[in-house]
Every structure is written in C-alpha cells, then in structure tokens.
Design a protein around this motif. Structure first.
Motif, PDB file in Angstrom:
ATOM      1  N   THR A 178      47.138  53.048  28.379  1.00 38.78           N
ATOM      2  CA  THR A 178      46.838  51.621  28.453  1.00 38.78           C
ATOM      3  C   THR A 178      45.817  51.344  29.547  1.00 38.78           C
ATOM      4  O   THR A 178      45.639  52.132  30.478  1.00 38.78           O
ATOM      5  CB  THR A 178      48.104  50.790  28.719  1.00 38.78           C
ATOM      6  OG1 THR A 178      48.635  51.153  30.001  1.00 38.78           O
ATOM      7  CG2 THR A 178      49.171  51.041  27.673  1.00 38.78           C
ATOM      8  N   ARG A 182      44.981  43.521  27.837  1.00 39.56           N
ATOM      9  CA  ARG A 182      45.636  44.824  27.967  1.00 39.56           C
ATOM     10  C   ARG A 182      45.284  45.644  26.744  1.00 39.56           C
ATOM     11  O   ARG A 182      45.649  45.295  25.623  1.00 39.56           O
ATOM     12  CB  ARG A 182      47.149  44.658  28.086  1.00 39.56           C
ATOM     13  CG  ARG A 182      47.906  45.952  28.356  1.00 39.56           C
ATOM     14  CD  ARG A 182      49.387  45.669  28.557  1.00 39.56           C
ATOM     15  NE  ARG A 182      50.182  46.863  28.794  1.00 39.56           N
ATOM     16  CZ  ARG A 182      50.356  47.406  29.987  1.00 39.56           C
ATOM     17  NH1 ARG A 182      49.801  46.844  31.055  1.00 39.56           N
ATOM     18  NH2 ARG A 182      51.107  48.483  30.137  1.00 39.56           N
ATOM     19  N   THR A 195      51.045  56.844  24.753  1.00 36.29           N
ATOM     20  CA  THR A 195      50.072  55.754  24.691  1.00 36.29           C
ATOM     21  C   THR A 195      49.430  55.538  26.055  1.00 36.29           C
ATOM     22  O   THR A 195      50.119  55.440  27.068  1.00 36.29           O
ATOM     23  CB  THR A 195      50.755  54.454  24.235  1.00 36.29           C
ATOM     24  OG1 THR A 195      51.249  54.633  22.893  1.00 36.29           O
ATOM     25  CG2 THR A 195      49.789  53.283  24.259  1.00 36.29           C
ATOM     26  N   SER A 202      45.424  49.173  24.522  1.00 43.05           N
ATOM     27  CA  SER A 202      46.316  50.299  24.249  1.00 43.05           C
ATOM     28  C   SER A 202      45.588  51.343  23.426  1.00 43.05           C
ATOM     29  O   SER A 202      44.737  51.008  22.598  1.00 43.05           O
ATOM     30  CB  SER A 202      47.565  49.832  23.497  1.00 43.05           C
ATOM     31  OG  SER A 202      48.345  48.979  24.293  1.00 43.05           O
TER      32      SER A 202
END
Length: 125
Positions: A79, A19, A77, A21
């Motif tokens: 992602t 993942r 943010t 970011s």
C-alpha cells in the motif's frame, strides 16, 4: 509468475489523501524489494517509495513526510498512503517488485522486473 494489480487512484483536491493498493498473486512479494513508482505525462518514471524484506522503507525526498509505504503480509498487498497531496503528485502510479536486498531497496526503475498496470492519481489545485 507474479501478477500485480493496483487500485485506489482517483481525483482529489490539493491537501487531500488517497490510499493506493497493490494486490500481488503468484509470489510472496515481501521476499524481495517492493516499490511504488509514478510517471507524469512527458516525464520519466520515478521511484516514490520502496521497502525491503525487513520492512525497511525508503522514500523519495519529494514525498518524505507525506507518503507512507507499507505491506500487509496476510493479504500480500503493498500500500501507499498519500497525504497532503500536491498538484505535482499527479501521475500514473505503478507498483513493482524486484530482487531481494540486504540493504534499503533501490528506487531505480531498472532494478524492478515485474510491474502492475498502474492507477491514475490526479490532484487539482
């Protein structure tokens, strides 16, 4: 002036997940287009996924069904959830922002003016 910082890259085996970011400062990036790009050694930078201010996502054919782009409004943010990773996904991954669009956002490199420094993703067979 917008400042983008990516994190979350690493080394995984094929089939694994990561993942990524991208924390933004200096500008609310959801006001425009947001995107993830990647660049493998010796290859051109290519668009992976994008999202417009309406939160409409787009994804490259090579990652559809495996990668998911999303945006956290509270954290400003962006992602990128990457599942079922393949060795060919190995690359430096960058987030980018560009002008707003009433349609789905472009994944052309030239559309985006602000870039992060990148985070490396390595997928082994």
């Amino acid at each position: 002036q917008v400042h983008l910082v990516e994190s979350g890259g690493g080394s995984v085996q094929a089939g694994g997940s990561l993942r990524l970011s991208c924390v933004a400062s200096g500008y609310i990036i959801s006001r425009g287009c947001m995107a993830w790009f990647r660049q493998a050694p010796g290859k051109q930078r290519e668009g992976v996924a994008s999202m417009n201010r309406h939160m409409w996502p787009s994804a490259a054919e090579s990652v559809k069904g495996r990668f998911t782009i999303s945006y956290d409004n509270a954290k400003n943010t962006l992602t990128l959830q990457m599942d079922s990773l393949k060795p060919e996904d190995t690359a430096m991954y960058y987030c980018a922002t560009g002008p707003s669009s009433v349609n789905y956002c472009s994944m052309a490199r030239s559309y985006y003016g602000a870039w992060g420094q990148g985070t490396q993703v390595t997928v082994s067979a």
